[in-house]
Design a protein around this motif. Structure first.
Motif: not given
Ligand code: NAD
Length: 339
Positions: A83, A79, A227, A223-224, A123
């Motif tokens: 994160v 991972r 990003d 989150n995404l 995430y």
């Protein structure tokens, strides 16, 4: 008294650019007792775990870290260190100021901020193979996290004199998850009457960023989206060498650039260290070392205005070390003038 700070050099260009940040902080006269903690691909190759407990323990103890980028294998493998670090230490707010530097050629003079929810969404790591050929990834959205990131964005806007927060979502499609985050943000807005709340669907936000980025003010998002839009923001101000970041929680903060390990230029001594140095500036403000932080900010502006010693990503000829040495000279000059 010296500040105790964890330094995570990271992978790829991480050690080169974090060394540059260290030197610039030293030139600004801030005493730091660095606890250097390795993490990332090389650490995983040797010991199996890219983020050993000693790293987390160090950040818990110092409550503050400066971090270089860490590589993550694509597809399988471990991972993401980034994160895991953010989730384990509950560093829920990722703050990324996107601001043009003088004489770096860009379409607009950009000045906006992205506040990204850092612990949930896609995430959260809730992925599974339901059956052969069918994979599922769960987008986790809680009321608690939606509330604290919205609160953070409004308070940030108030503190930094920014009149508007734009909440970026896709609640027309993800009616329940993004719908929850949007609903919570709408309820928080009246508690901050001096700040205007604007709502925007993520695809429209991407378009607005390349047409009228400053109209967005402080953008708050999950989150995404955060990003992806951060890299878009980096592109707007000249590239990934220019956008700093802070991961803020209630108990600790980790400062790092938006860019990754840049494997294509790692070890060549040509990386632009500006983004991690700007992250160090955010860290110094966080530590209450505002005079030193402002001196570094000023030195960066002067160095870009002069256009004499710049790195190759924006057409200069200097390597990381030459760029850093010149910046340190400017920082010392400004600090001496400050008395
Ligand atoms: P990247 O940001 O490393 O590189 C993208 C492009 O930008 C490359 O061409 C690179 O040379 C250039 N670039 C990036 N930073 C630069 C700098 N400071 N100066 C000059 N040029 C720079 O993105 P990527 O290639 O998609 O990712 C590489 C690795 O980094 C992956 O393993 C990814 O998971 C990891 N990553 C880590 C973080 C983090 O630790 N916070 C963030 C993003 C990506």
């Amino acid at each position: 008294m010296a500040h105790s700070i964890t330094l995570i050099p990271g992978d790829g260009i991480g050690p080169e650019v974090s060394e540059a940040a260290k030197l610039v902080i030293e030139a600004a006269g801030v005493a730091i007792d660095w606890d250097v903690q390795t993490a990332g691909l090389e650490v995983a190759r040797v010991g199996g775990n890219p983020l050993p407990d000693r790293v987390l323990e160090s950040v818990r103890a110092t409550k503050c870290a400066l971090k270089g980028p860490c590589g993550t294998p694509i597809g399988g493998g471990f991972r993401s260190v980034n994160v895991t670090l953010r989730q384990t230490l509950d560093l829920y707010a990722n703050v990324r100021p996107v601001k043009s530097l003088p004489r770096v050629e860009t379409r607009f003079d950009v000045d906006m901020v992205i506040v990204r929810e850092n612990t949930e969404g896609l995430y959260a790591g809730l992925e599974l193979m339901i059956m052969p050929g069918v994979a599922q990834s769960i987008k986790l959205t809680t009321e608690r996290s939606s509330r604290r990131i919205a609160e953070f964005a409004f308070r940030y806007a108030e503190r930094h004199g920014r009149p508007r927060v734009t909440v970026v979502h896709k609640a027309n499609i993800m009616k329940i998850s993004d719908g929850l985050a949007l609903d919570v943000t709408r309820k928080i807005a009246p508690l901050h009457p001096t700040i205007e709340l604007k709502e925007m669907i993520v695809d429209a936000a991407a378009m607005t960023m390349v047409r009228n980025p400053n109209s967005l003010g402080v953008m708050v998002t999950e989150n995404l989206y955060g990003d992806i839009l951060s890299d878009l923001g980096a592109g707007l101000v000249g590239g990934l060498g220019f956008v700093p970041g802070a991961n803020i929680g209630d108990d600790a903060a980790v400062f790092e650039a938006v860019h990754g390990t840049a494997p294509d230029i790692a070890g060549k001594g040509i990386a632009n260290p500006t983004a991690i140095i700007q992250s160090a500036v955010m860290m110094l403000h966080h530590l209450g070392e505002s005079a030193a932080a402002k001196a570094i900010e000023q030195a960066i502006l002067r160095q870009y205005e002069a256009r004499e010693v710049l790195t190759g990503d924006i057409g200069g000829k200097a390597g990381t070390k030459e760029f850093t040495a010149e910046l340190c000279r400017r920082v010392r000059e400004i600090r001496e003038a400050q008395g």
